[in-house]
Design a protein around this motif. Structure first.
Motif, PDB file in Angstrom:
ATOM      1  N   SER A   1       1.017  -1.000   0.042  1.00  0.00           N
ATOM      2  CA  SER A   1       0.074   0.129  -0.239  1.00  0.00           C
ATOM      3  C   SER A   1       0.729   1.237   0.131  1.00  0.00           C
ATOM      4  N   ALA A   2       1.742   1.197   0.917  1.00  0.00           N
ATOM      5  CA  ALA A   2       2.694   2.565   1.046  1.00  0.00           C
ATOM      6  C   ALA A   2       3.565   2.669  -0.293  1.00  0.00           C
ATOM      7  N   LEU A   3       4.212   1.652  -1.109  1.00  0.00           N
ATOM      8  CA  LEU A   3       4.716   1.522  -2.136  1.00  0.00           C
ATOM      9  C   LEU A   3       3.964   2.113  -3.418  1.00  0.00           C
ATOM     10  N   LEU A   4       2.947   1.393  -3.418  1.00  0.00           N
ATOM     11  CA  LEU A   4       1.925   1.791  -4.667  1.00  0.00           C
ATOM     12  C   LEU A   4       1.527   3.256  -4.456  1.00  0.00           C
ATOM     13  N   GLY A   5       1.258   3.813  -3.134  1.00  0.00           N
ATOM     14  CA  GLY A   5       0.695   5.354  -3.073  1.00  0.00           C
ATOM     15  C   GLY A   5       1.997   6.095  -3.312  1.00  0.00           C
ATOM     16  N   GLY A   6       3.210   5.841  -2.870  1.00  0.00           N
ATOM     17  CA  GLY A   6       4.375   6.643  -3.255  1.00  0.00           C
ATOM     18  C   GLY A   6       4.397   6.832  -4.663  1.00  0.00           C
ATOM     19  N   ILE A   7       4.540   5.663  -5.333  1.00  0.00           N
ATOM     20  CA  ILE A   7       4.761   5.605  -6.846  1.00  0.00           C
ATOM     21  C   ILE A   7       3.597   6.243  -7.658  1.00  0.00           C
ATOM     22  N   ALA A   8       2.357   5.989  -7.171  1.00  0.00           N
ATOM     23  CA  ALA A   8       1.091   6.867  -7.656  1.00  0.00           C
ATOM     24  C   ALA A   8       1.298   8.233  -7.640  1.00  0.00           C
ATOM     25  N   ALA A   9       1.643   8.734  -6.346  1.00  0.00           N
ATOM     26  CA  ALA A   9       1.659  10.247  -6.210  1.00  0.00           C
ATOM     27  C   ALA A   9       2.855  10.598  -7.061  1.00  0.00           C
ATOM     28  N   LEU A  10       3.833  10.068  -7.269  1.00  0.00           N
ATOM     29  CA  LEU A  10       5.077  10.514  -8.310  1.00  0.00           C
ATOM     30  C   LEU A  10       4.482  10.686  -9.562  1.00  0.00           C
ATOM     31  N   LEU A  11       3.839   9.540 -10.079  1.00  0.00           N
ATOM     32  CA  LEU A  11       3.562   9.560 -11.470  1.00  0.00           C
ATOM     33  C   LEU A  11       2.371  10.624 -11.711  1.00  0.00           C
ATOM     34  N   ALA A  12       1.515  10.811 -10.618  1.00  0.00           N
ATOM     35  CA  ALA A  12       0.429  12.019 -10.862  1.00  0.00           C
ATOM     36  C   ALA A  12       1.030  13.260 -10.959  1.00  0.00           C
ATOM     37  N   LYS A  13       2.150  13.329  -9.917  1.00  0.00           N
ATOM     38  CA  LYS A  13       2.578  14.704 -10.067  1.00  0.00           C
ATOM     39  C   LYS A  13       3.422  15.337 -11.271  1.00  0.00           C
ATOM     40  N   TYR A  14       4.453  14.250 -11.638  1.00  0.00           N
ATOM     41  CA  TYR A  14       5.207  14.554 -12.686  1.00  0.00           C
ATOM     42  C   TYR A  14       4.537  14.303 -14.053  1.00  0.00           C
ATOM     43  N   GLY A  15       3.518  13.337 -14.145  1.00  0.00           N
ATOM     44  CA  GLY A  15       2.815  13.313 -15.254  1.00  0.00           C
ATOM     45  C   GLY A  15       1.799  14.190 -15.671  1.00  0.00           C
ATOM     46  N   GLY A  16       1.214  14.767 -14.512  1.00  0.00           N
ATOM     47  CA  GLY A  16       0.335  15.965 -14.757  1.00  0.00           C
ATOM     48  C   GLY A  16       1.130  17.193 -15.288  1.00  0.00           C
ATOM     49  N   GLN A  17       2.303  17.461 -14.820  1.00  0.00           N
ATOM     50  CA  GLN A  17       3.277  18.381 -15.177  1.00  0.00           C
ATOM     51  C   GLN A  17       3.617  18.316 -16.827  1.00  0.00           C
ATOM     52  N   ALA A  18       3.910  17.121 -17.045  1.00  0.00           N
ATOM     53  CA  ALA A  18       4.234  16.775 -18.150  1.00  0.00           C
ATOM     54  C   ALA A  18       3.406  17.060 -19.348  1.00  0.00           C
TER      55      ALA A  18
END
Length: 110
Positions: A59-76
């Motif tokens: 849960s913690a691993l998926l949460g961290g990865i999802a947050a990174l993808l959402a932040k940098y993916g949205g910026q990209a």
């Protein structure tokens, strides 16, 4: 007199460029993004209505990865820029959804 007025206007323009916009929050670095995602992933796992088939670490691993993808993916994708509140919102919503969806599918396999 005109040169003094031009100097004042130029200095005011330089100050405006250096100031941060008031409508944007503080920037959140990658470590902050991962920590927010991990906390949200753990909270999503803890508040799951049924017994999820997902462990605390995943849960913690998926949460961290999802947050990174959402932040940098949205910026990209150009949805928002660094420092927008949308970055925080994406770092909270994405881990919640990923952990809930993964919990639903992992629970079906058992």
């Amino acid at each position: 007199m005109a040169s003094q007025k031009e100097n004042i206007l130029q200095s005011q323009a330089n100050v405006k460029l250096k100031m941060r916009p008031m409508c944007r929050g503080e920037t959140m670095g990658w470590l902050g993004t991962v920590l927010v995602g991990m906390v949200v992933g753990l909270a999503g796992r803890a508040t799951h209505p049924a017994r999820p088939g997902i462990g605390w670490g995943i849960s913690a691993l998926l949460g961290g990865i999802a947050a990174l993808l959402a932040k940098y993916g949205g910026q990209a994708a150009g949805l928002y820029v660094e420092g927008d509140m949308a970055g925080w919102i994406a770092a909270i919503v994405a881990p919640t959804l990923i952990v809930l969806v993964y919990g639903m599918f992992a629970g079906r396999r058992r």
